[in-house]
Scaffold this motif. Structure first.
Motif, PDB file in Angstrom:
ATOM      1  N   GLU A  23       0.826  -1.216   0.000  1.00 40.50           N
ATOM      2  CA  GLU A  23       0.000   0.000   0.000  1.00 40.50           C
ATOM      3  C   GLU A  23       0.855   1.259   0.000  1.00 40.50           C
ATOM      4  O   GLU A  23       0.586   2.199  -0.744  1.00 40.50           O
ATOM      5  N   ARG A  24       1.905   1.286   0.828  1.00 43.73           N
ATOM      6  CA  ARG A  24       2.782   2.461   0.866  1.00 43.73           C
ATOM      7  C   ARG A  24       3.508   2.643  -0.461  1.00 43.73           C
ATOM      8  O   ARG A  24       3.602   3.754  -0.984  1.00 43.73           O
ATOM      9  N   ALA A  25       4.007   1.549  -1.027  1.00 46.20           N
ATOM     10  CA  ALA A  25       4.731   1.632  -2.302  1.00 46.20           C
ATOM     11  C   ALA A  25       3.805   2.070  -3.431  1.00 46.20           C
ATOM     12  O   ALA A  25       4.166   2.911  -4.256  1.00 46.20           O
ATOM     13  N   LEU A  26       2.593   1.528  -3.456  1.00 47.91           N
ATOM     14  CA  LEU A  26       1.631   1.942  -4.490  1.00 47.91           C
ATOM     15  C   LEU A  26       1.262   3.408  -4.334  1.00 47.91           C
ATOM     16  O   LEU A  26       1.113   4.124  -5.324  1.00 47.91           O
ATOM     17  N   GLY A  27       1.134   3.862  -3.103  1.00 46.37           N
ATOM     18  CA  GLY A  27       0.870   5.283  -2.864  1.00 46.37           C
ATOM     19  C   GLY A  27       1.998   6.144  -3.410  1.00 46.37           C
ATOM     20  O   GLY A  27       1.763   7.173  -4.036  1.00 46.37           O
ATOM     21  N   ASP A  28       3.235   5.693  -3.186  1.00 46.59           N
ATOM     22  CA  ASP A  28       4.390   6.419  -3.722  1.00 46.59           C
ATOM     23  C   ASP A  28       4.369   6.428  -5.244  1.00 46.59           C
ATOM     24  O   ASP A  28       4.611   7.451  -5.876  1.00 46.59           O
ATOM     25  N   ILE A  29       4.092   5.277  -5.841  1.00 44.58           N
ATOM     26  CA  ILE A  29       4.050   5.180  -7.303  1.00 44.58           C
ATOM     27  C   ILE A  29       2.961   6.084  -7.862  1.00 44.58           C
ATOM     28  O   ILE A  29       3.174   6.805  -8.836  1.00 44.58           O
ATOM     29  N   ARG A  30       1.793   6.056  -7.247  1.00 45.05           N
ATOM     30  CA  ARG A  30       0.655   6.842  -7.760  1.00 45.05           C
ATOM     31  C   ARG A  30       0.887   8.344  -7.660  1.00 45.05           C
ATOM     32  O   ARG A  30       0.329   9.107  -8.419  1.00 45.05           O
ATOM     33  N   SER A  31       1.707   8.774  -6.710  1.00 36.22           N
ATOM     34  CA  SER A  31       1.965  10.209  -6.590  1.00 36.22           C
ATOM     35  C   SER A  31       3.289  10.623  -7.207  1.00 36.22           C
ATOM     36  O   SER A  31       3.560  11.808  -7.362  1.00 36.22           O
ATOM     37  N   ALA A  32       4.123   9.650  -7.570  1.00 35.65           N
ATOM     38  CA  ALA A  32       5.449   9.961  -8.110  1.00 35.65           C
ATOM     39  C   ALA A  32       5.372  10.769  -9.397  1.00 35.65           C
ATOM     40  O   ALA A  32       6.222  11.627  -9.640  1.00 35.65           O
ATOM     41  N   TRP A  33       4.367  10.532 -10.226  1.00 31.57           N
ATOM     42  CA  TRP A  33       4.281  11.257 -11.503  1.00 31.57           C
ATOM     43  C   TRP A  33       4.212  12.757 -11.292  1.00 31.57           C
ATOM     44  O   TRP A  33       4.737  13.523 -12.104  1.00 31.57           O
ATOM     45  N   LYS A  34       3.604  13.188 -10.194  1.00 36.08           N
ATOM     46  CA  LYS A  34       3.521  14.624  -9.916  1.00 36.08           C
ATOM     47  C   LYS A  34       4.910  15.196  -9.636  1.00 36.08           C
ATOM     48  O   LYS A  34       5.285  16.247 -10.174  1.00 36.08           O
ATOM     49  N   ARG A  35       5.671  14.502  -8.797  1.00 39.48           N
ATOM     50  CA  ARG A  35       7.022  14.967  -8.458  1.00 39.48           C
ATOM     51  C   ARG A  35       7.950  14.889  -9.667  1.00 39.48           C
ATOM     52  O   ARG A  35       8.738  15.797  -9.917  1.00 39.48           O
ATOM     53  N   ILE A  36       7.857  13.802 -10.420  1.00 39.45           N
ATOM     54  CA  ILE A  36       8.693  13.643 -11.607  1.00 39.45           C
ATOM     55  C   ILE A  36       8.377  14.740 -12.619  1.00 39.45           C
ATOM     56  O   ILE A  36       9.280  15.379 -13.164  1.00 39.45           O
ATOM     57  N   GLY A  37       7.102  14.967 -12.862  1.00 37.55           N
ATOM     58  CA  GLY A  37       6.690  15.991 -13.825  1.00 37.55           C
ATOM     59  C   GLY A  37       7.161  17.382 -13.428  1.00 37.55           C
ATOM     60  O   GLY A  37       7.656  18.140 -14.265  1.00 37.55           O
ATOM     61  N   ALA A  38       7.023  17.713 -12.150  1.00 34.03           N
ATOM     62  CA  ALA A  38       7.451  19.037 -11.682  1.00 34.03           C
ATOM     63  C   ALA A  38       8.968  19.201 -11.819  1.00 34.03           C
ATOM     64  O   ALA A  38       9.451  20.248 -12.254  1.00 34.03           O
ATOM     65  N   ALA A  39       9.718  18.152 -11.485  1.00 26.82           N
ATOM     66  CA  ALA A  39      11.175  18.224 -11.596  1.00 26.82           C
ATOM     67  C   ALA A  39      11.592  18.335 -13.064  1.00 26.82           C
ATOM     68  O   ALA A  39      12.467  19.140 -13.414  1.00 26.82           O
ATOM     69  N   LEU A  40      10.985  17.542 -13.933  1.00 27.58           N
ATOM     70  CA  LEU A  40      11.309  17.616 -15.357  1.00 27.58           C
ATOM     71  C   LEU A  40      10.955  18.992 -15.930  1.00 27.58           C
ATOM     72  O   LEU A  40      11.691  19.527 -16.765  1.00 27.58           O
ATOM     73  N   ALA A  41       9.853  19.561 -15.468  1.00 23.07           N
ATOM     74  CA  ALA A  41       9.454  20.890 -15.948  1.00 23.07           C
ATOM     75  C   ALA A  41      10.510  21.931 -15.568  1.00 23.07           C
ATOM     76  O   ALA A  41      10.844  22.803 -16.379  1.00 23.07           O
ATOM     77  N   ARG A  42      11.022  21.840 -14.350  1.00 20.96           N
ATOM     78  CA  ARG A  42      12.060  22.787 -13.920  1.00 20.96           C
ATOM     79  C   ARG A  42      13.339  22.607 -14.725  1.00 20.96           C
ATOM     80  O   ARG A  42      13.980  23.576 -15.130  1.00 20.96           O
ATOM     81  N   ILE A  43      13.712  21.353 -14.968  1.00 22.55           N
ATOM     82  CA  ILE A  43      14.910  21.068 -15.765  1.00 22.55           C
ATOM     83  C   ILE A  43      14.726  21.607 -17.179  1.00 22.55           C
ATOM     84  O   ILE A  43      15.621  22.251 -17.737  1.00 22.55           O
TER      85      ILE A  43
END
Length: 194
Positions: A23-43
């Protein structure tokens, strides 16, 4: 689920621990796209890749082994999250910020709308699902987005699956039809005409 065997206390504890980890890992996976997208946008926006690559596309492919399309999808989805988190909406005379999309598929659908409309569309989809006592689905969001864009009602997954089956059946009939000799085809057409 049908219970066929009883677990020991130790096995039950192990199962609970494993399910918690999942459950914790799936929660991380499901929200990771937001963090990845924001970081890629800044880069991307700051061209922070320029020391190692000539283009952002090269950077994404070389550094992360990601298809460019995924990187841009995450950036676009992160933009939707930012728009929703930073745009309060007025409902019943009260200003409030709504929860951003939980899934990237929701953000993908919302990205088709102007940023100032996205929070309202998501809220509408969330309310529909809430009124039916369930979680919001991609189909809920797609229905609201297509309605706001004046597009025809989207088809359900069942309708799309049925359409794929019909196309596959038609393809099979065409292949078989081309393998039948002309005389037999004429006879079959005659039978169909009766």
């Amino acid at each position: 689920m049908t219970n066929t065997l009883t677990l020991s206390r130790t096995e039950r504890d192990t199962l609970t621990d494993c399910e918690g980890q999942i459950e914790r890992a799936l929660g991380d996976i499901r929200s990771a796209w937001k963090r990845i997208g924001a970081a890629l946008a800044r880069i991307h926006a700051g061209r922070l890749y320029r020391e190692v690559c000539n283009t952002f596309d090269e950077y994404v492919e070389q550094r992360w082994q990601l298809p460019r399309s995924s990187a841009y999808e995450w950036i676009e989805a992160a933009g939707v999250v930012i728009a929703i988190e930073s745009t309060p909406i007025v409902i019943d005379g009260e200003s409030r910020v709504i929860e951003p999309p939980a899934r990237i598929s929701h953000a993908r659908e919302l990205a088709r709308l102007p940023a100032d409309i996205q929070p309202y569309a998501l809220h509408e989809a969330q309310e529909r699902a809430k009124n039916e006592n369930r979680t919001v689905t991609t189909y809920d969001v797609r229905r609201v987005v297509t309605a706001r864009l004046g597009e025809p009602e989207p088809r359900t997954n069942a309708e799309l699956a049925h359409e794929r089956q019909q196309r596959a059946l038609c393809d099979l009939v065409r292949r078989v039809w081309t393998q039948i000799d002309a005389e037999r085809r004429s006879a079959l057409l005659g039978e169909l005409g009766n």
